[in-house]
Design an enzyme around this catalytic site. Sequence first.
Site, short mmCIF file in Angstrom:
data_model
loop_
_atom_site.label_atom_id
_atom_site.label_comp_id
_atom_site.label_asym_id
_atom_site.label_seq_id
_atom_site.Cartn_x
_atom_site.Cartn_y
_atom_site.Cartn_z
N ARG A 75 0.86 -1.19 0.00
CA ARG A 75 0.00 0.00 0.00
C ARG A 75 0.90 1.24 0.00
NH1 ARG A 75 -3.72 0.01 5.09
NH2 ARG A 75 -4.96 -1.50 3.95
N ARG A 144 -1.47 6.76 9.64
CA ARG A 144 -1.59 6.22 8.28
C ARG A 144 -1.69 7.34 7.23
NH1 ARG A 144 -3.83 0.96 8.38
NH2 ARG A 144 -2.96 -0.16 10.15
N LYS A 209 -3.40 1.50 14.94
CA LYS A 209 -3.40 2.42 13.80
C LYS A 209 -4.01 3.76 14.18
CE LYS A 209 -6.07 -0.44 11.38
NZ LYS A 209 -7.03 -1.05 10.43
N LYS A 211 -5.62 7.41 12.26
CA LYS A 211 -6.02 7.94 10.95
C LYS A 211 -6.43 9.41 11.04
CE LYS A 211 -7.50 3.49 9.18
NZ LYS A 211 -8.62 2.70 8.63
N CYS A 432 -15.42 -3.13 0.07
CA CYS A 432 -14.01 -3.35 0.42
C CYS A 432 -13.46 -4.51 -0.41
CB CYS A 432 -13.89 -3.67 1.90
SG CYS A 432 -14.55 -5.31 2.28
N CYS A 438 -8.10 -10.73 1.33
CA CYS A 438 -8.16 -10.27 2.72
C CYS A 438 -8.30 -11.46 3.68
CB CYS A 438 -9.32 -9.31 2.93
SG CYS A 438 -9.41 -8.80 4.66
N CYS A 477 -16.58 -8.10 6.34
CA CYS A 477 -16.49 -8.39 7.78
C CYS A 477 -16.75 -7.09 8.55
CB CYS A 477 -15.12 -9.00 8.13
SG CYS A 477 -13.83 -7.81 8.46
N CYS A 481 -14.04 -1.53 6.35
CA CYS A 481 -13.08 -0.83 5.49
C CYS A 481 -13.72 0.04 4.41
CB CYS A 481 -12.12 -1.83 4.86
SG CYS A 481 -11.15 -2.71 6.08
FE1 SRM Z 1 -9.12 -1.76 6.43
C1 SRM Z 1 -7.74 -4.34 8.13
C2 SRM Z 1 -8.33 -3.18 3.51
C3 SRM Z 1 -9.82 1.15 4.88
C4 SRM Z 1 -10.78 -0.69 9.23
N1 SRM Z 1 -8.14 -3.45 5.91
C5 SRM Z 1 -7.59 -4.37 6.77
C6 SRM Z 1 -6.76 -5.39 6.01
C7 SRM Z 1 -5.35 -4.87 5.94
C8 SRM Z 1 -6.83 -6.83 6.54
C9 SRM Z 1 -5.74 -7.25 7.50
O1 SRM Z 1 -5.60 -6.62 8.57
O2 SRM Z 1 -5.04 -8.20 7.20
C10 SRM Z 1 -7.45 -5.30 4.62
C11 SRM Z 1 -6.59 -5.70 3.43
C12 SRM Z 1 -7.45 -6.29 2.33
C13 SRM Z 1 -6.72 -6.48 1.07
O3 SRM Z 1 -6.58 -7.65 0.64
O4 SRM Z 1 -6.31 -5.51 0.46
C14 SRM Z 1 -7.99 -3.89 4.65
N2 SRM Z 1 -8.96 -1.11 4.55
C15 SRM Z 1 -8.71 -1.87 3.47
C16 SRM Z 1 -8.93 -1.11 2.18
C17 SRM Z 1 -7.96 -1.49 1.07
C18 SRM Z 1 -10.39 -1.29 1.73
C19 SRM Z 1 -10.68 -0.89 0.30
O5 SRM Z 1 -11.27 -1.73 -0.39
O6 SRM Z 1 -10.38 0.23 -0.10
C20 SRM Z 1 -8.77 0.34 2.72
C21 SRM Z 1 -7.34 0.79 2.69
C22 SRM Z 1 -7.20 2.16 3.24
C23 SRM Z 1 -5.82 2.76 3.10
O7 SRM Z 1 -5.46 3.08 1.98
O8 SRM Z 1 -5.15 2.92 4.13
C24 SRM Z 1 -9.22 0.16 4.16
N3 SRM Z 1 -10.05 -0.03 6.98
C25 SRM Z 1 -10.34 1.01 6.14
C26 SRM Z 1 -11.30 1.88 6.77
C27 SRM Z 1 -11.93 3.10 6.14
C28 SRM Z 1 -11.21 4.38 6.47
O9 SRM Z 1 -10.15 4.38 7.09
O10 SRM Z 1 -11.73 5.42 6.08
C29 SRM Z 1 -11.59 1.34 8.02
C30 SRM Z 1 -12.65 1.86 9.03
C31 SRM Z 1 -12.18 3.06 9.75
C32 SRM Z 1 -11.40 2.68 10.98
O11 SRM Z 1 -10.20 2.49 10.86
O12 SRM Z 1 -11.99 2.55 12.04
C33 SRM Z 1 -10.79 0.14 8.14
N4 SRM Z 1 -9.19 -2.38 8.36
C34 SRM Z 1 -10.00 -1.84 9.33
C35 SRM Z 1 -9.88 -2.65 10.52
C36 SRM Z 1 -10.62 -2.41 11.86
C37 SRM Z 1 -9.85 -1.50 12.73
C38 SRM Z 1 -10.48 -1.36 14.09
O13 SRM Z 1 -10.23 -0.37 14.75
O14 SRM Z 1 -11.21 -2.25 14.54
C39 SRM Z 1 -9.01 -3.72 10.20
C40 SRM Z 1 -8.57 -4.88 11.12
C41 SRM Z 1 -7.49 -4.49 12.06
O15 SRM Z 1 -6.93 -3.40 12.02
O16 SRM Z 1 -7.21 -5.35 12.89
C42 SRM Z 1 -8.61 -3.51 8.84
FE1 SF4 Z 2 -11.10 -7.35 4.85
FE2 SF4 Z 2 -13.05 -6.92 6.55
FE3 SF4 Z 2 -11.60 -4.88 5.65
FE4 SF4 Z 2 -13.28 -6.05 4.04
S1 SF4 Z 2 -13.83 -4.96 5.92
S2 SF4 Z 2 -11.14 -5.55 3.55
S3 SF4 Z 2 -13.20 -8.15 4.69
S4 SF4 Z 2 -10.84 -6.51 6.91
#
Ligand code: SRM
Ligand code: SF4
Length: 556
Positions: A75, A144, A209, A211, A432, A438, A477, A481
Amino acid sequence: MSDKNNLSPTERIKTQSRGLRGTLKDSLHDELTGAFREDDQALVKFHGMYQQDDRDRREERSAKKLEWLYSFMIRLRLPGGFMTPEQWIQLHHIAGEHSTGVIKITTRQTIQLHGILKSHIKPTIKSFNTIHLDSIAACGDVNRNVICSANPKQSPIHEEIYQYARTISEMALPKTRAYYEVWLDQQPLADTKSSEPDDLYQDRYLPRKFKIAIVIPPNNDVDVFGNDLGLIAIVEKGKLKGFNIAVGGGLGTTHGNAQTYPRLGTEIGFSEPGDKLLKTIYNIITIQRDYGNRSDRKLSRLKYTLDKMGVDNFKAELDKRNGYPLQKVKPYEFTERKDYYGWQQNHEGKWYFTIFIENGRIRDDQDVALKTALLEVAQTGKANFRFTTNQNLILSDIADEDKAEIDSILSKYHLQADNDKARALRRNAMACVAFNTCPLALAEAQRYLPTLINKIEPILDKYNLGNEEIILRMTGCPNGCARPYIAEIGFIGTAYGLYNLYLGGDRIGKRLNKIYKENLNEEGILSELDQLLGVYSKERNLQETFGDFAFRKWLN
Ligand code: SRM
Ligand code: SF4
């Protein structure tokens, strides 16, 4: 706040990592496996990479007694989501040479490449480095990618906001040189401990993390309240006066863990721009560093720290660290949350073309040669590339005299027509990544939502709602995201083929939705939506959005 004797295992990995170096070099050179050592899998995130495997092929690989097909997702760190045409050309080639070839625009305004084999990581990072792009701190327990309102057309102060995104990103970078040593073969420092002091992160980094988003009202395109720290630009008579500061936004939850919840940021005050703003941001990060929960990673985001401390105590701590109080929150208004598709011109006469990109996936498919078209645009050198937090792309900063040339490429590849083909629901939808990469996915998202929308559109037409700009989002899930908790219709995967349905978010991102039905399969989803939209079409007030109606009717 966290129990020092009960630290999560990740805390040990961080503090013992010698500035995020760990044994990454050994993991990289181990040819017996496509994976990294366990501790290094945590560390590599701080370098902007995730170890993944092809989940579609797990069974087949296991049956053949082969290890899972491991690969890495990289990323980029791209504050404000901007790239030059030269950078795009190289990205195009890097994606083709080292990854699946799909260029994925994320919901945080940056780019991910998937499927990079271990032996391709260094060449990929080196190629990015030649075009001044890096992936430092794009993941991990640090600040981030800093996002900001995407559309330069929208306001003359956009450039100022974009510069803040860059400055904040730089300020909050970890100081370690590990990235340069491990991936770019630069000479190690003799004594890393004394020559790399990191006042912000120390050796423990953040509990989780972090943000940051910057928004320019009236368009809340970045979903500012979903961030740990949101900055809302206050503009008076065309001049940037400063920012309202919102803290404690975060969306991820865990099924079955009632202690977890989505939360929208709380506005705690106003800061002048410049040094005072940077100091405030820095100090908010340090409060989370010092008070955040380091025992339970499910409860360690700033939202939980804030709710434990209480907003007043948090503010008092911030004022103490700043040495002065924040000013009172200033008034502003959000009226929309969207990208503007097609051609637009800004105050300086420059042109912008926003392309709808379904779920941010750029590739050539049987309908549209999108990736080829974008390469041709980049090769003219006459358009910059900007990414939106709705996973779309803006070809930007195009001079009046160059517009016709870019337009002819868009016509040649039918991009304008493709844009127009996507109807209101699809244009405002996001999913997502989920399967197949993922590791946390319970259900499909980006591979499924397009076909689900095909089936929802006739229902909308049946009730004459085809032009309603309803915001629908889906995730595989509950991590959220694609920010489904702030959608008017949210689908959150619970198991393969099953989703919880959430309703009642508003159109501007200021109200969370609520769970309405659990574990629906496709048939259940379509029949629920048929009923709900039918009632909406008959009973709504003039101009009432679906989210507001659902909230009033079924959830209040
Ligand atoms: Fe996310 C984890 C993809 C935006 C909340 N996110 C992941 C992971 C890295 C899975 C992992 O931990 O192994 C996913 C990778 C999937 C893949 O195969 O690419 C993933 N997140 C994404 C992306 C690529 C979704 C998309 O389709 O665009 C976004 C990448 C953003 C970036 O460029 O940095 C993405 N993730 C978000 C957002 C939205 C936002 O930030 O505006 C959220 C919700 C906001 C937040 O952070 O609360 C988000 N991602 C999570 C979480 C839950 C965090 C939490 O506090 O509970 C995880 C799981 C974790 O961190 O343990 C996670
Ligand atoms: Fe993966 Fe869940 Fe984030 Fe979708 S919402 S990319 S399934 S961690």
